[in-house]
Design a protein around this motif. Structure first.
Motif, PDB file in Angstrom:
ATOM      1  N   ALA A  29       0.825  -1.207   0.000  1.00 16.08           N
ATOM      2  CA  ALA A  29       0.000   0.000   0.000  1.00 16.08           C
ATOM      3  C   ALA A  29       0.859   1.258   0.000  1.00 16.08           C
ATOM      4  CB  ALA A  29      -0.922   0.003   1.220  1.00 16.08           C
ATOM      5  N   ARG A  30       0.294   2.342  -0.546  1.00 14.24           N
ATOM      6  CA  ARG A  30       0.994   3.637  -0.575  1.00 14.24           C
ATOM      7  C   ARG A  30       0.738   4.357   0.749  1.00 14.24           C
ATOM      8  NH1 ARG A  30      -1.447   3.535  -5.811  1.00 14.24           N
ATOM      9  NH2 ARG A  30      -3.069   4.974  -5.083  1.00 14.24           N
ATOM     10  N   THR A  31       1.735   4.343   1.608  1.00 14.51           N
ATOM     11  CA  THR A  31       1.573   4.948   2.933  1.00 14.51           C
ATOM     12  C   THR A  31       2.663   5.974   3.230  1.00 14.51           C
ATOM     13  OG1 THR A  31       2.817   3.107   3.931  1.00 14.51           O
ATOM     14  CG2 THR A  31       0.410   2.917   3.868  1.00 14.51           C
ATOM     15  N   PRO A  70      -4.115  -0.199  -3.208  1.00 18.51           N
ATOM     16  CA  PRO A  70      -2.890   0.528  -2.844  1.00 18.51           C
ATOM     17  C   PRO A  70      -3.148   1.838  -2.109  1.00 18.51           C
ATOM     18  CG  PRO A  70      -2.679  -0.373  -5.040  1.00 18.51           C
ATOM     19  CD  PRO A  70      -4.101  -0.618  -4.622  1.00 18.51           C
ATOM     20  N   GLY A  71      -4.219   2.535  -2.462  1.00 22.09           N
ATOM     21  CA  GLY A  71      -4.496   3.818  -1.820  1.00 22.09           C
ATOM     22  C   GLY A  71      -5.487   3.741  -0.684  1.00 22.09           C
ATOM     23  N   TRP A  72      -5.778   2.525  -0.222  1.00 24.41           N
ATOM     24  CA  TRP A  72      -6.831   2.292   0.774  1.00 24.41           C
ATOM     25  C   TRP A  72      -6.641   3.118   2.048  1.00 24.41           C
ATOM     26  CZ3 TRP A  72      -6.153  -0.859   5.404  1.00 24.41           C
ATOM     27  CH2 TRP A  72      -7.350  -1.183   6.058  1.00 24.41           C
ATOM     28  N   ALA A 126      -4.507   5.576   2.815  1.00 24.24           N
ATOM     29  CA  ALA A 126      -4.397   7.014   2.588  1.00 24.24           C
ATOM     30  C   ALA A 126      -5.756   7.639   2.298  1.00 24.24           C
ATOM     31  CB  ALA A 126      -3.438   7.279   1.423  1.00 24.24           C
ATOM     32  N   ALA A 127      -6.642   6.889   1.622  1.00 26.32           N
ATOM     33  CA  ALA A 127      -7.973   7.412   1.312  1.00 26.32           C
ATOM     34  C   ALA A 127      -8.785   7.623   2.582  1.00 26.32           C
ATOM     35  CB  ALA A 127      -8.700   6.465   0.361  1.00 26.32           C
ATOM     36  N   ASP A 146     -12.584   5.542  -2.691  1.00 26.73           N
ATOM     37  CA  ASP A 146     -11.199   5.158  -2.972  1.00 26.73           C
ATOM     38  C   ASP A 146     -10.613   4.218  -1.922  1.00 26.73           C
ATOM     39  OD1 ASP A 146     -11.181   6.664  -5.277  1.00 26.73           O
ATOM     40  OD2 ASP A 146     -10.379   8.456  -4.298  1.00 26.73           O
ATOM     41  N   ALA A 147     -11.329   4.009  -0.823  1.00 26.60           N
ATOM     42  CA  ALA A 147     -10.876   3.076   0.217  1.00 26.60           C
ATOM     43  C   ALA A 147     -11.504   1.717  -0.066  1.00 26.60           C
ATOM     44  CB  ALA A 147     -11.252   3.584   1.597  1.00 26.60           C
TER      45      ALA A 147
END
Length: 309
Positions: free
Chosen positions: A33-35, A103-105, A107-108, A218-219
């Protein structure tokens, strides 16, 4: 519950029991994931596993901000309550050990919590991934148990919603847990028969207190469905557990008088009658009727248990 000293932005909470391979896939998606720039932690509670779960957690210890906890007493809500004791985040994000997160879970969810400061709860889409050979009528979006069995939550525009999120994709502000915990009489435990609704009782209570919920498209997560979970017998068992959970969550509707019990048994009798008349119908229609039989049977069994009968 307030964030502990040295708190962080987000805590992710996962309860797991004897699903080492599935857990590894979930942790892999979290590791991808993008964190960047997000101060977060991951709390995984081993709820009495007898498989390779400890080894899986050890394997990911240097890839994730992982806090491995143990709750030996069987029960998902017991495990989540154990995690709540240690969570440091201002936003608590819940998911399961059988999902893959986008991937953006994370952060969303964090961004939505900033955009919607008056909201207390957030949820996102859940898309089931069915095993090969799943009957089309069971995989269909309008299947009677699409949400309760598979957690299916469709994607829609971001904003306030009256629909409560599901536990596989849920975020709540930590401040909501001041003096509040998950009901340990509800939710998955050892054995096949339990009152389903691990997070439902808590969320319905929060909504009754005026807590607002926001859908965050987006999550998103994908829910991996196992082959046995698309078998009719398992799905009917799910309907019974939903009935048990409904009795627990709707305590005020559990009968206190003979007349009240008569009404419940009348519902069960009517469902049995419809089921007998439905034998010539197509399987989807037969299932829809049969699942109401099992629902009311579960409701009555749990109500009797609650009344000590």
């Amino acid at each position: 519950m307030r964030s502990m000293p040295g708190g962080c932005e987000v805590s992710v909470l996962v309860a797991t029991r004897d699903r080492a391979a599935s857990l590894a896939s979930t942790l892999e998606s979290l590791a991808a994931a993008r964190t960047a720039g997000l101060d977060w932690e991951l709390l995984v509670v081993d709820n009495g596993s007898s498989d390779e779960t400890p080894a899986v957690l050890a394997r990911f210890a240097d890839r994730l901000p992982l806090v491995a906890l143990v709750e030996p007493r069987a029960g998902k809500n017991r495990a989540l309550n154990r995690a709540l004791e240690r969570a440091r985040g201002r936003l608590l994000v819940f998911t399961d050990d059988d999902v893959a997160v986008a991937p953006g879970w994370l952060a969303a969810f964090a961004a939505a919590a900033e955009r919607w400061p008056s909201a207390g709860g957030f949820g996102g889409p859940i898309e089931p991934a069915f095993p090969p050979g799943t009957p089309a009528w069971i995989a269909a979006p309008d299947f009677v148990l699409a949400s309760e069995a598979f957690g299916r939550q469709p994607q829609r525009e971001e904003g306030p919603t009256d629909a409560l999120p599901f536990g596989a994709n849920l975020a709540l502000r930590a401040a909501l847990f001041e003096g509040l915990r998950f009901d340990e009489a509800v939710g998955p435990a050892a054995g096949a028969s339990y009152a389903q609704g691990s997070e439902w009782a808590l969320l319905t209570g929060l909504r009754a207190r005026g807590v607002a919920f926001v859908h965050v498209p987006d999550a998103a997560v994908v829910h991996r469905i196992l082959p046995h979970q698309v078998e009719v017998d398992w799905l009917l068992g799910r309907a019974e557990r939903i009935g048990r959970g409904s009795a627990r969550i709707k305590r005020k509707h559990v009968p206190k008088s003979p007349l009240g019990w008569l009404g419940l048994y009348a519902r069960l009798f009517a469902a049995h009658l419809r089921a007998r008349r439905a034998r010539s119908l197509a399987e989807p229609a037969r299932f829809r009727i049969a699942h109401r039989v099992r629902y009311w049977q579960g409701y009555i069994d749990e109500a009797r248990r609650m009344r000590g009968g």
